[in-house]
Design an enzyme around this catalytic site. Structure first.
Site, PDB file in Angstrom:
ATOM      1  N   ASP A 138      62.442 -57.012  61.789  1.00 29.62           N
ATOM      2  CA  ASP A 138      62.690 -58.333  61.215  1.00 29.62           C
ATOM      3  C   ASP A 138      61.384 -59.120  61.177  1.00 29.62           C
ATOM      4  OD1 ASP A 138      63.555 -60.973  60.708  1.00 29.62           O
ATOM      5  OD2 ASP A 138      65.361 -60.751  61.916  1.00 29.62           O
ATOM      6  N   GLY A 144      65.509 -54.611  58.459  1.00 27.35           N
ATOM      7  CA  GLY A 144      64.790 -55.847  58.702  1.00 27.35           C
ATOM      8  C   GLY A 144      65.741 -57.018  58.885  1.00 27.35           C
ATOM      9  N   HIS A 145      65.339 -58.184  58.363  1.00 30.53           N
ATOM     10  CA  HIS A 145      66.069 -59.434  58.573  1.00 30.53           C
ATOM     11  C   HIS A 145      67.473 -59.383  57.966  1.00 30.53           C
ATOM     12  CE1 HIS A 145      66.237 -63.685  59.566  1.00 30.53           C
ATOM     13  NE2 HIS A 145      66.550 -64.009  58.328  1.00 30.53           N
ATOM     14  N   PHE A 146      67.564 -58.919  56.724  1.00 28.51           N
ATOM     15  CA  PHE A 146      68.846 -58.852  56.024  1.00 28.51           C
ATOM     16  C   PHE A 146      69.358 -57.413  56.042  1.00 28.51           C
ATOM     17  CE2 PHE A 146      67.234 -62.848  54.078  1.00 28.51           C
ATOM     18  CZ  PHE A 146      68.304 -63.663  54.426  1.00 28.51           C
TER      19      PHE A 146
END
Length: 286
Positions: free
Chosen positions: A235, A261-263
């Site tokens: 992330d 990662g983040h999403f």
């Protein structure tokens, strides 16, 4: 099938998505920057045969009304109040599960403080409540947090097109699997009058979340909620250590380390949906 609705809450027209059948176990989906309920567009139909799901756009994001920051306070306290009033207005109250991602963590933890009896289990997906969970990106942000109200660098760089795209693709093993519709939609919403200022106000208010981390950790130790942690390991905002740290408070929690990662829903959708269903069957219902 997902329905797209608006409701009056807190003096605003609030947009939300709803899927599944009333009477099924409830699951509230709270997402984060720079997206909206759009980030749950694929998860909702994937879980609609098991759960009654709601995902809400915060003021300043997505299709919810965007009041002028000169007259409306963009703080995480205020976002939580609007989400709370929305849930009451649509009669979506506990008992329920809570999916928190990014900003959904600060909003969700405030809701838990208001309604401890509502939220009986939780899914944490890159929603940080630990200092060690903050990546180096926050080192620069800390210099701007609290020193002014709208445009001080380096905070405003987070709203530039290159950065919004980077939030989606950083840490994902195959960026070609991440649809550009995501960041293009976010950038569209950011072009609205007052949208950038609203997001910058929220970043300045993020310091209030960091100050509350110890209290949220203490509540986890005390209440021991049934918890599934699905954590994207690369992330841009939150380190793997942020996901691991939950196990200090919640030794019985399940931690799933995602190659993402983040999403993470963009490329680990089926894995996350399967983990939620299995966790509900084996842990929540038992």
């Amino acid at each position: 099938m997902t329905s797209f609705r608006t409701v009056s809450a807190g003096g605003l027209e609030v947009f939300y998505r709803e899927a599944g059948k009333p009477g099924a176990p409830k699951l509230l989906l709270l997402g984060g920057f720079p997206s909206s309920s759009h980030q749950f567009r694929n998860l909702m139909p994937a879980l609609a045969d098991r759960f009654h799901l709601v995902a809400i756009d915060y003021p300043g994001s997505g299709n919810t009304e965007l009041p002028d920051p000169a007259n409306w306070e963009y703080t995480f306290d205020h976002l939580a109040e609007i989400v709370d009033e929305t849930l009451l207005a649509i009669d979506f109250t506990g008992p329920m599960g809570l999916y928190m991602q990014d900003h959904g963590g600060p909003v969700g933890n405030r809701l838990i403080s208001l309604h401890r009896d509502w939220f009986q289990w939780q899914i944490i997906q890159n929603a940080n409540i630990y200092e060690e969970g903050l990546t180096e990106l926050w080192d620069g942000l800390r210099n701007g947090l609290g020193v002014g109200r709208s445009t001080e660098p380096p905070i405003d760089v987070l709203l530039e097109p290159e950065t919004v795209q980077a939030i989606y693709v950083t840490g994902h093993p195959d960026p070609a699997k991440i649809s550009p519709d995501n960041w293009n939609l976010d950038l569209h919403f950011l072009t609205r009058p007052n949208a950038r200022t609203a997001q910058l106000e929220l970043f300045h208010d993020y310091r209030t979340n960091i100050a509350m981390y110890p209290a949220w950790q203490a509540r986890l130790r005390r209440d021991q909620p049934k918890t599934l942690i699905c954590w994207g390991q690369r992330d841009i905002f939150f380190t793997p250590a942020g996901g691991e740290a939950y196990l200090c408070e919640l030794p019985d929690a399940k931690l799933v380390r995602l190659d993402s990662g983040h999403f993470a829903l963009e490329d680990c959708l089926q894995q996350i949906a399967d983990e939620i269903s299995t966790f509900y069957d084996e842990v929540v219902k038992s």
